[in-house]
Design a protein around this motif. Structure first.
Motif, short mmCIF file in Angstrom:
data_model
loop_
_atom_site.label_atom_id
_atom_site.label_comp_id
_atom_site.label_asym_id
_atom_site.label_seq_id
_atom_site.Cartn_x
_atom_site.Cartn_y
_atom_site.Cartn_z
N MET A 132 0.74 -1.17 -0.01
CA MET A 132 0.03 0.01 -0.32
C MET A 132 0.74 1.14 -0.11
O MET A 132 0.34 2.21 0.35
CB MET A 132 -1.08 0.11 1.39
N TRP A 134 2.58 4.53 -1.43
CA TRP A 134 2.47 5.56 -2.57
C TRP A 134 3.66 5.45 -3.40
O TRP A 134 4.77 5.71 -2.75
CB TRP A 134 1.70 6.76 -2.03
N LEU A 159 -6.65 4.67 -4.69
CA LEU A 159 -5.31 4.28 -5.02
C LEU A 159 -4.67 5.08 -5.88
O LEU A 159 -3.36 4.83 -6.15
CB LEU A 159 -5.47 2.92 -5.72
N ILE A 244 -0.76 3.75 -5.98
CA ILE A 244 -0.46 2.78 -5.30
C ILE A 244 -0.56 1.48 -6.12
O ILE A 244 -1.37 1.54 -7.09
CB ILE A 244 -1.45 2.49 -4.05
#
Length: 380
Positions: A132, A134, A159, A244
């Motif tokens: 998860m 970034w 995301l 993500i």
């Protein structure tokens, strides 16, 4: 017909019979399953002038011969003792093979049926997990790669990074399928050149467009670059390169393409990894939870390969009556050379054995009268 021709024809016929039986329909993973062939040497005639050809079985052509093997399901094991995802993974790897991997709707039903007798009607850990963190579309990791300008309460559970021009260029997490204009980079990672594209696209399509027309979606490393990006934008919202990784992974690194998602949003927050469960109260649909949650779980193991016994009958014509085909050395030589040829063709799961008659012999002479009677019966 020579010995090699007889055996060649025999193996071709056998392979055809196997294919037509419907028992073996998957041509892949031939070496994964065992396949046992027992040679039943039945009858022989001493009158043929054809020599035994020194048992040179290596001339047998096995090219194009396929053994069809049925694909085995995973064998699932329910563990009621609640553990976090990492503990469950360790337990499954030490006790079985790994946390459950699910490759089809049939296997999903198999897993549900394994847990059902326990009466559990909630979530169980399976082998899925997802990163998860970034990251930038162009994989930039240099100075300023960690720069963020999140608005209050963001990035939320989505995301893709969305810029909001009206709020001083703050960023929000948003659904990647939403369509907005976007900013590309037409320079390098070290010296970016922002280009505004006023076409409304999803984040994925915007990424594709930027990579085809320019370099990539924009990477933003500082307040100055963020202000410069938003200054050229006419829309209140814009896509840029922050996102993500959309992929999820199996604990055993399987590349299964089967999906059974619940459809709920992801619990992003500050977590760097989330872990997968099957929600039994919702037909086993998958979703992600915090990996430290303590839950029952399902492991899998690979059941032992099935062994199929195929009896093959041969008639060998012998020209030299002094050759004793029941000599252990002769029988061993035949099997060894056949086995070697199979191994050369990559069929290492095949085992050959002679089938002995009640008197302990493999080879028995067939009387001429017996052969004639068989011909007469076949003509009636």
């Amino acid at each position: 017909m020579t010995l090699s021709e007889i055996l060649q024809e025999l193996f071709k016929t056998t392979a055809t019979q196997i294919a037509l039986s419907g028992q073996y329909q998957n041509r892949e993973q031939v070496q994964r399953y065992c396949f046992l062939i027992v040679l039943d040497i039945a009858t022989y005639s001493p009158r043929s002038s054809i020599m035994m050809e020194r048992i040179l079985l290596s001339v047998i052509c096995l090219s194009g011969w396929h053994i069809f093997s049925s694909c085995l399901l995973h064998q699932y094991h329910y563990v009621a003792d609640p553990m976090n995802w990492t503990e469950a993974q360790t337990y499954c790897r030490e006790t079985y093979t790994d946390l459950a991997t699910i490759e089809s709707a049939e296997e999903m039903n198999q897993l549900i049926n394994k847990v059902s007798p326990s009466g559990l009607n909630s979530e169980v850990w399976i082998g899925l997990y997802k990163y998860m963190d970034w990251r930038w579309s162009d994989n930039y990791t240099g100075p300023g790669a960690d720069y963020r300008n999140w608005g209050s309460g963001t990035p939320g559970t989505y995301l893709c990074g969305l810029g909001y021009t009206r709020y001083h260029g703050q960023w929000w997490g948003y659904a990647c399928s939403s369509q907005y204009p976007f900013v590309c980079n037409n320079g390098t990672q070290q010296e970016p050149e922002f280009v505004y594209v006023p076409l409304a696209m999803s984040w994925t399509n915007a990424q594709k467009y930027c990579r085809e027309k320019f370099t990539d979606l924009a990477t933003v490393r500082s307040d100055a670059e963020n202000q410069a990006m938003h200054a050229m934008v006419l829309s209140p919202y814009l896509w840029f390169g922050l996102h993500i990784d959309p992929n999820s992974y199996w604990s055993d690194w399987s590349n299964s393409s089967f999906r059974h998602w619940e459809g709920a949003s992801l619990p992003v927050g500050s977590m760097s990894v989330v872990c997968g469960v099957a929600a039994l109260q919702n037909s086993g649909k998958w979703k992600f939870l915090q990996c430290e949650t303590r839950l029952p779980f399902v492991c899998y193991s690979v059941p032992p390969p099935p062994v199929t016994r195929q009896i093959v009958k041969l008639r060998i014509k012998r020209g030299d009556s002094s050759v004793d085909l029941n000599d252990p050395a002769v029988k061993a030589d035949i099997l060894k050379q056949l086995q070697d040829r199979l191994t050369e063709k990559g069929m290492s799961g095949v085992t050959l054995k002679w089938r002995e008659q009640p008197d302990g012999k493999v080879f028995h002479e067939e009387k001429e009268g017996s052969q004639k009677n068989k011909r007469k019966k076949s003509e009636l």
